[in-house]
Enzyme design. Structure first.
Site: not given
Length: 280
Positions: A39-44, A165
Site C-alpha cells: 500500500g502507499h505511504n500512510g495506507s495503514g 519494511e
C-alpha cells in the site's frame, strides 16, 4: 487450512490523527502462508503490524493470533508467537555483541542458559552469522544487521515472522540476500512459520502466496501476486509501483508488439524477449 491471524472489524485512530489509520478492517491469514501487505505511504500497513503485536491497542474490533485475543491479558503470549523485524535494525539492537543481542529475548523469557546457548548458536547458523558472534552489531553491514535481527526473532521460535519494511534500507544486493534468506527459512519451516511481509518492494511481494492491498486503512484488493500485479492501471491508481516487467510489456504493446497476457516476472520477461529475438 487453519487460520493463524483473524482480524474482524478492526479500527484505530492515532491520538493526533484526524482520520482513522485502520478502518473496519477484516481479514484472515492462514497458518503457514507467506502474505505480502502492500500500500502507499500512510495506507495503514505499519499501524496494522503494531496492532498485531499489541504495540498499539485496538480501539474497535478484534484480533486473534493462533486463537488468542490480542489484548493486555495475553500480550506476552502473543509476543512469543510473533517475531518482528523492522526497517532499521539499529533500533532493535541491545547487546554488545551479536551473540548477546540474539540471547536478549531468551534472557527476558528466563530461558535456562543450558537451553539458551544452543538456541542462540542455531539461530546464528540459520542466518549464516555464526562467524560474527563476538562482533559488535554497530560494525556490521546493513544486510548483516538484518540477519542478526532475524536471528534474534528466530531464537524465540515464533509462529509468525513479520517483516516491516525490513529490506527498505538495504542496497540491491543486500535486499536480494535478505529475500533469499527469508525464502530459505520459510522453505525449511514449512507450515510451522507464517510470514507477513509489509513492503513497498514489488519483487519482495512477488515471493508471497497472497498479496493484500491496503488503501487508507481498508483492504481493497486480495489475491495471488500474478493477479494483483497484472493490473498496472489499478496499481498506479492506488499509488503503487508497477513491476518492471509490466512496464516493459506496456512499452512493447504501445510499439505494436504482441506481448504475453497475464503477469510475468522480470526473469520471465527476459526469457520471453530472448526467445522472441532468437526466432527472428
Amino acid at each position: 487450512m487453519t487460520p493463524i491471524i483473524e482480524i474482524n472489524d478492526l479500527s484505530y485512530t492515532y491520538p493526533e490523527g484526524q482520520v482513522a489509520a485502520i478502518k473496519n478492517l477484516s481479514l484472515t491469514i492462514e497458518k503457514g502462508a507467506w502474505v505480502a501487505l502492500i500500500g502507499h505511504n500512510g495506507s495503514g500497513k505499519s499501524t496494522l503490524a503494531r496492532l498485531l503485536n499489541y504495540l498499539l491497542p485496538a480501539q474497535a474490533g478484534t484480533i486473534k493470533i493462533a486463537g488468542l485475543p490480542v489484548d493486555e491479558e495475553h500480550v506476552w503470549q502473543i509476543r512469543d508467537l510473533i517475531g518482528m523485524v523492522f526497517q532499521n535494525p539499529d533500533n532493535q539492537f541491545v547487546g554488545a555483541t551479536v551473540a548477546d543481542d540474539i540471547a536478549f529475548g531468551l534472557e527476558n523469557r528466563a530461558v535456562p542458559r543450558t537451553e539458551m546457548i544452543p538456541r542462540v548458536q542455531a539461530a546464528m547458523e540459520k542466518v549464516r552469522m555464526a562467524p560474527f558472534a563476538e562482533r559488535e552489531p554497530a560494525h556490521l553491514s546493513g544486510g548483516q544487521k538484518q540477519r542478526v535481527a532475524i536471528a534474534s526473532v528466530l531464537a524465540i521460535q515464533p509462529q509468525i515472522l513479520i517483516l516491516d519494511e525490513a529490506t527498505a534500507m538495504l542496497d540491491p544486493q543486500g535486499r536480494q540476500e535478505m529475500l533469499d534468506l527469508v525464502r530459505e527459512l520459510k522453505a525449511q519451516a514449512g507450515e510451522d512459520l507464517t510470514v507477513l511481509s509489509i513492503t513497498h518492494d514489488i519483487d519482495e511481494a512477488a515471493l508471497a502466496d497472497q498479496v493484500l492491498v491496503l488503501n487508507d486503512g481498508q483492504l481493497v484488493e486480495s489475491g495471488r501476486p500474478a493477479d494483483i500485479f497484472a493490473d498496472a492501471a489499478k496499481l498506479t491508481q492506488l499509488g503503487l509501483a508497477v513491476p518492471f516487467a509490466e512496464q516493459v510489456k506496456q512499452s512493447l504493446a504501445q510499439a505494436g508488439i504482441t506481448v504475453p497476457k497475464g503477469y510475468m516476472t522480470t526473469e520471465g520477461m527476459v526469457n520471453w524477449i530472448w526467445q522472441s529475438i532468437s526466432k527472428q
